[in-house]
Design a protein around this motif. Structure first.
Motif, short mmCIF file in Angstrom:
data_model
loop_
_atom_site.label_atom_id
_atom_site.label_comp_id
_atom_site.label_asym_id
_atom_site.label_seq_id
_atom_site.Cartn_x
_atom_site.Cartn_y
_atom_site.Cartn_z
N LEU A 121 -6.35 -13.14 9.44
CA LEU A 121 -5.68 -11.86 9.31
C LEU A 121 -6.72 -10.76 9.15
CD1 LEU A 121 -2.76 -12.77 6.86
CD2 LEU A 121 -2.78 -12.82 9.36
N PRO A 122 -6.63 -9.70 9.93
CA PRO A 122 -7.62 -8.63 9.85
C PRO A 122 -7.46 -7.82 8.57
CG PRO A 122 -5.87 -8.01 11.35
CD PRO A 122 -5.62 -9.44 10.97
N GLU A 123 -8.49 -7.06 8.26
CA GLU A 123 -8.49 -6.27 7.02
C GLU A 123 -7.36 -5.26 6.98
OE1 GLU A 123 -11.50 -3.46 4.35
OE2 GLU A 123 -12.14 -4.29 6.27
N ILE A 124 -6.97 -4.73 8.13
CA ILE A 124 -5.90 -3.74 8.14
C ILE A 124 -4.61 -4.33 7.58
CG2 ILE A 124 -5.08 -4.27 10.48
CD1 ILE A 124 -4.64 -1.26 10.85
N VAL A 125 -4.46 -5.65 7.67
CA VAL A 125 -3.28 -6.33 7.11
C VAL A 125 -3.52 -6.71 5.65
CG1 VAL A 125 -1.82 -8.38 7.26
CG2 VAL A 125 -2.52 -7.17 9.35
N THR A 126 -4.65 -7.35 5.36
CA THR A 126 -4.90 -7.81 3.99
C THR A 126 -5.02 -6.65 3.01
OG1 THR A 126 -7.28 -7.91 4.44
CG2 THR A 126 -6.00 -9.91 4.81
N ALA A 127 -5.49 -5.49 3.49
CA ALA A 127 -5.65 -4.34 2.60
C ALA A 127 -4.33 -3.66 2.27
CB ALA A 127 -6.62 -3.34 3.23
N GLN A 128 -3.31 -3.86 3.11
CA GLN A 128 -2.06 -3.14 2.91
C GLN A 128 -0.92 -4.01 2.44
OE1 GLN A 128 -0.96 -0.22 5.94
NE2 GLN A 128 -2.96 -0.48 6.92
N CYS A 129 -1.14 -5.33 2.40
CA CYS A 129 -0.04 -6.24 2.12
C CYS A 129 -0.34 -7.18 0.95
CB CYS A 129 0.27 -7.10 3.35
SG CYS A 129 0.94 -6.19 4.73
N PRO A 156 0.19 8.34 9.17
CA PRO A 156 0.92 7.87 10.36
C PRO A 156 0.06 7.01 11.29
CG PRO A 156 1.48 10.14 9.90
CD PRO A 156 0.37 9.79 8.95
N ALA A 157 -1.20 7.39 11.49
CA ALA A 157 -2.07 6.60 12.36
C ALA A 157 -2.31 5.21 11.78
CB ALA A 157 -3.41 7.31 12.57
N ASP A 158 -2.43 5.12 10.45
CA ASP A 158 -2.62 3.82 9.81
C ASP A 158 -1.36 2.97 9.95
OD1 ASP A 158 -5.17 4.50 9.02
OD2 ASP A 158 -4.54 5.23 7.05
N ARG A 159 -0.21 3.59 9.84
CA ARG A 159 1.06 2.86 10.01
C ARG A 159 1.17 2.31 11.44
NH1 ARG A 159 5.24 3.89 6.25
NH2 ARG A 159 4.64 5.35 4.61
N ALA A 160 0.81 3.13 12.41
CA ALA A 160 0.90 2.69 13.80
C ALA A 160 -0.07 1.55 14.07
CB ALA A 160 0.62 3.87 14.73
N ALA A 161 -1.29 1.67 13.56
CA ALA A 161 -2.28 0.61 13.76
C ALA A 161 -1.84 -0.68 13.08
CB ALA A 161 -3.64 1.06 13.24
N PHE A 162 -1.22 -0.53 11.91
CA PHE A 162 -0.74 -1.70 11.18
C PHE A 162 0.36 -2.42 11.96
CE2 PHE A 162 2.51 -3.44 8.32
CZ PHE A 162 1.76 -4.39 7.63
N ARG A 163 1.32 -1.67 12.48
CA ARG A 163 2.41 -2.29 13.24
C ARG A 163 1.88 -2.98 14.49
NH1 ARG A 163 7.40 -0.94 11.34
NH2 ARG A 163 8.34 -1.84 13.22
N HIS A 164 0.89 -2.36 15.13
CA HIS A 164 0.28 -2.98 16.29
C HIS A 164 -0.37 -4.31 15.90
CE1 HIS A 164 -1.86 -3.34 20.09
NE2 HIS A 164 -2.95 -3.59 19.40
N ALA A 165 -1.08 -4.32 14.78
CA ALA A 165 -1.75 -5.54 14.33
C ALA A 165 -0.74 -6.63 14.01
CB ALA A 165 -2.61 -5.23 13.10
N MET A 166 0.36 -6.27 13.38
CA MET A 166 1.37 -7.27 13.02
C MET A 166 2.00 -7.87 14.27
SD MET A 166 1.07 -7.44 9.82
CE MET A 166 2.41 -7.99 8.77
N ALA A 212 0.85 -1.20 0.00
CA ALA A 212 0.00 0.00 0.00
C ALA A 212 0.89 1.25 0.00
CB ALA A 212 -0.91 0.00 1.21
N GLU A 213 0.39 2.31 -0.60
CA GLU A 213 1.14 3.56 -0.68
C GLU A 213 0.42 4.66 0.09
OE1 GLU A 213 1.71 4.51 -4.76
OE2 GLU A 213 2.88 2.69 -5.21
N ARG A 214 1.19 5.67 0.47
CA ARG A 214 0.64 6.88 1.10
C ARG A 214 -0.22 6.56 2.31
NH1 ARG A 214 -1.29 10.13 -4.39
NH2 ARG A 214 0.78 10.27 -5.36
N ARG A 215 0.35 5.83 3.25
CA ARG A 215 -0.37 5.51 4.47
C ARG A 215 -0.18 6.63 5.49
NH1 ARG A 215 1.73 0.21 6.68
NH2 ARG A 215 3.74 1.03 5.95
#
Length: 239
Positions: A138-146, A105-115, A100-103
């Motif tokens: 795997l939650p959508e926050i992961v499948t949508a960005q990876c 900062p809040a989305d990046r933080a939530a993603f790292r927490h999920a991982m 995913a591009e142009r994430r």
């Protein structure tokens, strides 16, 4: 860690008490009695409760407090760390590459927490992996960005991803702490430290673990400790 130094803030005492309760619901009176174990004044506990409600951490109802949805999810991860759902490992690794591009900062933080909650580890920026031995979605926050890949590394990347020696050493220290814990306050602190440490267990298949890995032993010892401790704590709260 503050809990291992025998100090605890009012907020930490409240959270630890609720995260360890099933269901995660306690009265203000009981939370005040838990705070008193650490010399925390009743007024300090009640101020902490008000602030946690305002922050969305707790939900009040009829003089009782329960965890918010976000913290209920944390409790579920904590419970999973005590009784993990695994499957036989066939050598396959889960690989998640961020595409995913142009994430924000809040989305990046939530993603790292999920991982982290999924127990994936970052090999390098945007590339996460772990053995495919856990049973979970795997939650959508992961499948949508990876982009997700099943792979077989030519060399075992485990030493690059996890400090297994460090985890095992701390597990040994916690086992000894469980053996010598005396009194409600010390037991409460050690219990919180063990649960926090189990959340950091990568839950690797046996084939990738060093000999004498203490994960299962720590879980079994903690389960025995927790059963006895909860009985004593409940008598204290009722008293």
């Amino acid at each position: 860690m503050e809990e291992r130094n025998n100090t605890l803030s009012a907020r930490s005492a409240v959270l630890s008490a609720l995260l360890g309760s099933h269901p995660p619901r306690l009265s203000a009176r009981h939370l005040v009695r838990i705070g008193a174990l650490f010399g925390i004044a009743e007024g300090t506990v009640r101020v902490a409760l008000s602030r946690m409600v305002a922050a969305g951490d707790l939900l009040p109802a009829d003089g009782q407090y329960t965890l918010s949805e976000r913290l209920v999810e944390r409790q579920a991860r904590q419970d999973e760390s005590r009784d993990p759902h695994t499957r036989p490992w066939d050598g396959t690794w889960e690989v998640a590459v961020v595409t995913a591009e142009r994430r924000a900062p809040a989305d990046r933080a939530a993603f790292r927490h999920a991982m982290g909650a999924l127990r994936l580890a970052e090999l390098r920026e945007g590339t996460w992996l772990r053995p495919a031995n856990l049973v979970r979605a795997l939650p959508e926050i992961v499948t949508a960005q990876c982009t997700l890949i099943d792979g077989h590394p030519r060399r075992d990347p485990t030493p690059l991803l996890w400090d297994l020696d460090g985890w095992a050493a701390e597990a040994g220290a916690l086992e000894r702490a469980l053996d010598r814990a005396e009194g409600l306050a010390e037991g409460f602190l050690v219990s919180a430290a063990v649960l926090r440490h189990l959340l950091a267990d990568p839950l690797l298949p046996e084939e990738l673990l060093p000999a004498g890995w203490p994960g299962a032993r720590l879980r079994a010892r903690y389960d025995d400790f927790d059963r006895r401790y909860r009985e004593v704590l409940q008598r204290h709260l009722r008293g």
